[in-house]
Scaffold this active site. Structure first.
Site, mmCIF file in Angstrom:
data_model
loop_
_atom_site.group_PDB
_atom_site.id
_atom_site.type_symbol
_atom_site.label_atom_id
_atom_site.label_comp_id
_atom_site.label_asym_id
_atom_site.label_seq_id
_atom_site.Cartn_x
_atom_site.Cartn_y
_atom_site.Cartn_z
ATOM 1 N N HIS A 1 0.994 -5.734 1.562
ATOM 2 C CA HIS A 1 0.154 -6.543 2.448
ATOM 3 C C HIS A 1 -1.265 -5.991 2.464
ATOM 4 O O HIS A 1 -1.482 -4.816 2.150
ATOM 5 C CB HIS A 1 0.689 -6.519 3.889
ATOM 6 C CG HIS A 1 1.992 -7.200 4.086
ATOM 7 N ND1 HIS A 1 3.084 -6.564 4.624
ATOM 8 C CD2 HIS A 1 2.380 -8.476 3.841
ATOM 9 C CE1 HIS A 1 4.101 -7.408 4.686
ATOM 10 N NE2 HIS A 1 3.698 -8.575 4.221
ATOM 11 N N CYS B 1 2.571 -2.386 11.415
ATOM 12 C CA CYS B 1 3.544 -3.480 11.309
ATOM 13 C C CYS B 1 4.710 -3.352 12.288
ATOM 14 O O CYS B 1 5.516 -4.267 12.412
ATOM 15 C CB CYS B 1 4.056 -3.610 9.887
ATOM 16 S SG CYS B 1 4.782 -2.138 9.188
#
Length: 258
Positions: free
Chosen positions: A163, A248
């Site tokens: 990501h 996250c």
């Protein structure tokens, strides 16, 4: 007053089966992961954050990485459509949680895919990682949801990491930090500071000069301390085996007003 709420989700029993895309799979100690997750939540709470636990999704190994399921700008929540099909069942509990908090809820629709970990917010600018998990249609829908609210969406290519926020995050002053070998185009950011460790690229802004960081990045923590910031270190080794980082494991809600 602005909110300091953080959505978190307890690791499920299938955590060790989580997706590994760029690294080599290593054994995960689920019991240790649960203890580390509890310490992560305690660190947030110790610095003034109210943690709100999202309903478990025990059939989804990656559900603890709750940030990937939603992007929130101001009082609007955009429910993600994860690029990994196996993760799409994770969003229902998060949708319920943000709705209960009073957010206006929108959704990413097919053919769009969007992971929350691909969106880095710096003020009113949203950098959107376009790569393996987030596609062009997902970026378009991000723009459609948030540009009418005053956001500026900047697409950023992501090829070297899972990501965008696996490669870069931002300091309180807006400076983007990242581990150079994993950042595709540092010139896209108005200010970029390289750090010496991969996990040193990940910070959660706790408030003021305080930064939540992984204990696996002591040199990066020292660099940032030398610049006047206050690193708060947590051990998340079991989540790092699954390409997870400090960002996250929570969704920080700073713009919900009560």
């Amino acid at each position: 007053m602005p909110s300091k709420k953080a959505l978190i989700r307890r690791p499920g029993p299938r955590l060790a089966e989580g997706i590994v895309t760029h690294g080599t799979r290593e054994p995960v100690d689920v019991d240790l992961a649960v203890r580390q997750w509890e310490e992560y939540g305690a660190a947030l709470e110790a610095h003034g954050w109210e943690t709100l636990e999202v309903a478990p999704a025990d059939d989804c190994p990656d559900a603890v990485f709750v940030e990937d399921t939603v992007v929130v700008f101001r009082n609007v929540a955009l429910i993600a459509r994860p690029g990994a099909e196996s993760r799409r069942a994770e969003t229902a509990g998060v949708e319920e949680a943000v709705g209960r908090l009073g957010a206006s809820v929108n959704w990413v629709w097919e053919p769009g895919t969007l992971d929350g970990g691909d969106v880095l917010k710096i003020g009113d600018t949203l950098y959107a990682g376009r790569g393996g998990r987030t596609n062009a249609a997902g970026v378009q829908q991000l723009r459609a949801a948030f540009e009418p609210l005053g956001a500026r969406v900047v697409a950023v290519p992501v090829d070297r990491v899972l990501h965008l926020k696996s490669a870069v995050t931002a300091l309180p002053d807006g400076t983007v930090i990242g581990y150079g070998p994993l950042v595709d185009t540092p010139s896209l950011f108005p200010g970029f500071l390289p750090v010496p460790e991969e996990s040193g690229a990940h910070v959660v802004l706790l408030g003021g000069a305080r930064l939540l960081m992984a204990a696996s990045a002591p040199r990066s923590a020292g660099l940032l301390a030398g610049l006047g910031f206050e690193p708060v270190l947590v051990d998340i080794s079991e989540f790092e085996k699954l390409e997870g980082c400090v960002t996250c494991l929570s969704v920080r809600l700073r713009e919900l007003y009560s």
